[in-house]
Scaffold this active site. Sequence first.
Site, mmCIF file in Angstrom:
data_model
loop_
_atom_site.group_PDB
_atom_site.id
_atom_site.type_symbol
_atom_site.label_atom_id
_atom_site.label_comp_id
_atom_site.label_asym_id
_atom_site.label_seq_id
_atom_site.Cartn_x
_atom_site.Cartn_y
_atom_site.Cartn_z
ATOM 1 N N LEU A 72 0.831 -1.208 0.000
ATOM 2 C CA LEU A 72 0.000 0.000 0.000
ATOM 3 C C LEU A 72 0.869 1.262 0.000
ATOM 4 O O LEU A 72 2.051 1.205 0.333
ATOM 5 C CB LEU A 72 -0.913 -0.005 1.226
ATOM 6 C CG LEU A 72 -1.732 -1.282 1.449
ATOM 7 C CD1 LEU A 72 -2.663 -1.119 2.645
ATOM 8 C CD2 LEU A 72 -2.520 -1.666 0.219
ATOM 9 N N PRO A 73 0.265 2.423 -0.330
ATOM 10 C CA PRO A 73 1.093 3.630 -0.484
ATOM 11 C C PRO A 73 1.770 4.128 0.798
ATOM 12 O O PRO A 73 2.962 4.419 0.775
ATOM 13 C CB PRO A 73 0.096 4.679 -1.008
ATOM 14 C CG PRO A 73 -1.018 3.886 -1.634
ATOM 15 C CD PRO A 73 -1.111 2.621 -0.831
ATOM 16 N N THR A 106 6.324 0.698 1.778
ATOM 17 C CA THR A 106 7.380 1.506 2.398
ATOM 18 C C THR A 106 6.706 2.502 3.327
ATOM 19 O O THR A 106 6.019 3.415 2.851
ATOM 20 C CB THR A 106 8.177 2.282 1.331
ATOM 21 O OG1 THR A 106 8.698 1.352 0.387
ATOM 22 C CG2 THR A 106 9.311 3.061 1.954
ATOM 23 N N LYS A 181 15.305 0.099 4.237
ATOM 24 C CA LYS A 181 14.691 0.667 3.023
ATOM 25 C C LYS A 181 14.867 2.191 2.977
ATOM 26 O O LYS A 181 15.168 2.775 1.934
ATOM 27 C CB LYS A 181 13.207 0.272 3.018
ATOM 28 C CG LYS A 181 12.358 0.954 1.980
ATOM 29 C CD LYS A 181 12.660 0.474 0.582
ATOM 30 C CE LYS A 181 11.893 1.285 -0.434
ATOM 31 N NZ LYS A 181 12.255 0.972 -1.796
ATOM 32 N N LYS A 256 7.851 11.063 -0.190
ATOM 33 C CA LYS A 256 7.418 10.410 1.054
ATOM 34 C C LYS A 256 8.618 9.726 1.719
ATOM 35 O O LYS A 256 8.865 9.896 2.906
ATOM 36 C CB LYS A 256 6.334 9.374 0.740
ATOM 37 C CG LYS A 256 5.893 8.564 1.946
ATOM 38 C CD LYS A 256 5.112 7.310 1.567
ATOM 39 C CE LYS A 256 6.005 6.229 0.989
ATOM 40 N NZ LYS A 256 5.369 4.928 0.830
HETATM 41 P P1 NAD Z 1 0.434 2.486 -6.276
HETATM 42 O O1 NAD Z 1 -0.164 3.773 -5.840
HETATM 43 O O2 NAD Z 1 0.653 2.195 -7.722
HETATM 44 O O3 NAD Z 1 -0.452 1.264 -5.703
HETATM 45 C C1 NAD Z 1 -0.986 1.232 -4.421
HETATM 46 C C2 NAD Z 1 -2.295 0.474 -4.507
HETATM 47 O O4 NAD Z 1 -2.795 0.262 -3.161
HETATM 48 C C3 NAD Z 1 -3.399 1.245 -5.260
HETATM 49 O O5 NAD Z 1 -3.922 0.439 -6.311
HETATM 50 C C4 NAD Z 1 -4.444 1.516 -4.178
HETATM 51 O O6 NAD Z 1 -5.782 1.527 -4.656
HETATM 52 C C5 NAD Z 1 -4.201 0.329 -3.246
HETATM 53 N N1 NAD Z 1 -4.794 0.488 -1.930
HETATM 54 C C6 NAD Z 1 -4.850 1.584 -1.131
HETATM 55 N N2 NAD Z 1 -5.505 1.270 0.009
HETATM 56 C C7 NAD Z 1 -5.838 -0.058 -0.052
HETATM 57 C C8 NAD Z 1 -6.499 -0.955 0.811
HETATM 58 N N3 NAD Z 1 -6.968 -0.591 2.015
HETATM 59 N N4 NAD Z 1 -6.666 -2.241 0.413
HETATM 60 C C9 NAD Z 1 -6.203 -2.659 -0.791
HETATM 61 N N5 NAD Z 1 -5.560 -1.845 -1.653
HETATM 62 C C10 NAD Z 1 -5.387 -0.557 -1.294
HETATM 63 O O7 NAD Z 1 1.795 2.375 -5.449
HETATM 64 P P2 NAD Z 1 3.070 1.451 -5.789
HETATM 65 O O8 NAD Z 1 3.978 2.178 -6.698
HETATM 66 O O9 NAD Z 1 2.583 0.084 -6.132
HETATM 67 O O10 NAD Z 1 3.783 1.434 -4.358
HETATM 68 C C11 NAD Z 1 3.286 0.662 -3.265
HETATM 69 C C12 NAD Z 1 4.300 0.723 -2.145
HETATM 70 O O11 NAD Z 1 5.547 0.193 -2.606
HETATM 71 C C13 NAD Z 1 4.593 2.155 -1.640
HETATM 72 O O12 NAD Z 1 4.740 2.121 -0.238
HETATM 73 C C14 NAD Z 1 5.901 2.499 -2.332
HETATM 74 O O13 NAD Z 1 6.654 3.469 -1.590
HETATM 75 C C15 NAD Z 1 6.575 1.148 -2.388
HETATM 76 N N6 NAD Z 1 7.565 0.977 -3.471
HETATM 77 C C16 NAD Z 1 7.281 1.385 -4.747
HETATM 78 C C17 NAD Z 1 8.234 1.183 -5.754
HETATM 79 C C18 NAD Z 1 7.965 1.606 -7.191
HETATM 80 O O14 NAD Z 1 8.902 1.580 -7.999
HETATM 81 N N7 NAD Z 1 6.733 1.979 -7.539
HETATM 82 C C19 NAD Z 1 9.458 0.561 -5.460
HETATM 83 C C20 NAD Z 1 9.689 0.119 -4.166
HETATM 84 C C21 NAD Z 1 8.735 0.323 -3.173
#
Ligand code: NAD
Length: 304
Positions: A72-73, A106, A181, A256
Amino acid sequence: MAKIAFFGLGNMGGPMAVNLLAAGHQLSVYDPFVKSLDKFTNDRVAVDKDKITVAETPASAVEDAEYIVSMLPTGKHVVDLYVGNEQTPGIIQHINKSALIIDSSTIDVDSVKSVHAYAQQHGIEMLDAPVSGGVSAAQAGTLTFMCGASQENFERAKTVLSGMGKNVFLAGDTGAGQIAKMCNNMLLAVHMAGTAESLKLGINNGLDPAVLSQIMLQSSGSNWSLEKYNPAPGVMANAPASHDFKPGFTVELMLKDLGLALQNSVSTKSSVPMGALARNLYASYGSQDDANAKLDFSSIWKMF
Ligand code: NAD
């Protein structure tokens, strides 16, 4: 093979869930954002329909689950999901006592510790297992997981994590995965900004960024941003820079992470001048235009 409830099918969670299916696991998925859910179901339900349940509610997703994975975000999303808030109760009460929660988002260490303590009050084990590698590694199943857990929970989690990643590390006890991280991403922001600025300096002196990249990759300036995620448009065909900086990993998510590092530096009295500079650079770029915040973090290129 395990029964897994998977929450968050976004840029990272979507491909991670696909890899769990490929590893033979049974998935019950939930995401409130129709676009994320549709993308996942359109891609996978036809192929893996016997292995997927699309849950109507978060509580129904965890019925019978042996593992719960969340991607999740932010910390607030994670706390709201497990502990709940004034409007919506959390899902802890619906989770089997023998299940293991793996949160790969994260988030800040305080949120991890509060969800972990709440889960333990309900007799449920949890670990933090944030990832590094980005969307391409999520797709390829080559993520690096950094875990904060007891040795026993770490060993249990490996069954699931090995289906999504190549490297699985135990950083220490609860919260230690998030600290690893946070340190990693502060360094990532610093070398992405430095890589963009160096390549631009080369271009301003008439050099081809592809040639300069090749030279620096074999020299002491070599780094991950240059090698795997080149910020100069056109140098690397599948990098976000060559696709109008479509994310990938957004500027707002990088901001963030830099915020988490700076907050932590205050509480631990650590000096982080490079991290602070990178955060200010990203904050300034993100506020120049609302659209910038939604672009890939390598678009810091445009600042130079
Ligand atoms: P994103 O915004 O693409 O996806 C997050 C998803 O979580 C969304 O589809 C949202 O609808 C869903 N969500 C929110 N609340 C929810 C709930 N209660 N139940 C189910 N789903 C829910 O974000 P992302 O890029 O996939 O990143 C996710 C996490 O991974 C973040 O914490 C980010 O910092 C971390 N991260 C991202 C990357 C990257 O390259 N994108 C790399 C490493 C770590």
